[in-house]
Motif scaffolding. Sequence first.
Motif, PDB file in Angstrom:
ATOM      1  N   LYS A  24       0.829  -1.205   0.000  1.00 46.85           N
ATOM      2  CA  LYS A  24       0.000   0.000   0.000  1.00 46.85           C
ATOM      3  C   LYS A  24       0.866   1.259   0.000  1.00 46.85           C
ATOM      4  O   LYS A  24       0.614   2.216  -0.742  1.00 46.85           O
ATOM      5  N   LEU A  38      -6.044  -5.427  -1.097  1.00 44.37           N
ATOM      6  CA  LEU A  38      -5.346  -5.792   0.131  1.00 44.37           C
ATOM      7  C   LEU A  38      -6.144  -6.789   0.967  1.00 44.37           C
ATOM      8  O   LEU A  38      -7.372  -6.762   0.984  1.00 44.37           O
ATOM      9  N   GLU A 237      -9.783  -3.038   4.907  1.00 37.57           N
ATOM     10  CA  GLU A 237      -9.627  -1.997   3.892  1.00 37.57           C
ATOM     11  C   GLU A 237     -10.817  -2.042   2.933  1.00 37.57           C
ATOM     12  O   GLU A 237     -11.671  -2.911   3.014  1.00 37.57           O
ATOM     13  N   VAL A 241      -7.376  -0.329  -3.243  1.00 38.60           N
ATOM     14  CA  VAL A 241      -6.862   0.912  -2.670  1.00 38.60           C
ATOM     15  C   VAL A 241      -7.595   2.144  -3.194  1.00 38.60           C
ATOM     16  O   VAL A 241      -7.509   3.221  -2.602  1.00 38.60           O
TER      17      VAL A 241
END
Length: 318
Positions: A24, A38, A237, A241
């Motif tokens: 990340k 993730l 998460e 991302v």
Amino acid sequence: MNKLVAEDMYYLMILGRAFEYGAKENYMKGNVSGFLHLDIGQEAFSVAAIKAFEKGDIFSGYREHIMAITRGIEPKAIMAELFGKSTGVSGGKGGSMHLFEPSRFFYGGDAIVGGQLPNAVGCAYARDLQGSEEGVMVIFGDGATNGGAFFESLNIAAAHKLPLLFVCENNQYAIATKITRVAPFKEQAKKAEPYMLTYSVDGMDAEAVYECVKKAKKQIEEGHGPIFIEAFTCRYEGHSVSDSNAYRSAQEMKHCKAKDPIEYFKNELKEKWLCTDKELEEIEAKVQKTIQEAVEYAENSPQPELRVLYENVFDEEA
């Protein structure tokens, strides 16, 4: 499970989380491009399922970094792949979503949701014809259970009594869509019950996942036919991302993180396996060194040469 296995699983879990944070960080720096999914929060499942399956073929979806590490692929080769370098496990061509290593019988990173399911069925059919003693495991998310390929795969595997272990990692979200909005029930194993034996397990409990997969693996390899395992997990998460995770409330996330799989397993190591703080600190120190070396290796590795664009396009022996 014994103490040595438990310690190794703890190492792999904290290594996996550290790897994901490292990935990340480097994504934010611009060293990693493309999609990045993730696995933070789901380390218990990813480590325990792979660790328990041992020998045999493994197919997975694209949230597979920790699974690949657990299968024995070097973290530096995976990090280099994320960086798009020639030393990556897929030669820099696959990136985060395609970590493929036949020497480890790991066929991970299918970018099509549920795309790994028919492939796993075909592999299990081949293994059955070959008289192989090892079975096949396919891992997929709850979102994949709404696709036609899912039901077709269940049907073929059950009809031929294939040595195939279906493992659903149910974190209750397909990107931002909650499973109960697109399915009439939370437990996706209900979809498999007419076809095969099903098990349900707490995917945040590494030992529970390990024992469940171990048991099911033995059954499919003894001729029982396919088995379906549903592991309930929670990712910390967003889907990737680029996903802010805003669709989940603070209260939901608090509940989600109340049983952190690493902290839970760490307490188990102390209470059940009598691991000392010093032993655990040594394991944790080893992780930081491994991640630092992986990032440095990726940074210093060369870019793929232009000619590799034309390699592995056709089967030259066909």
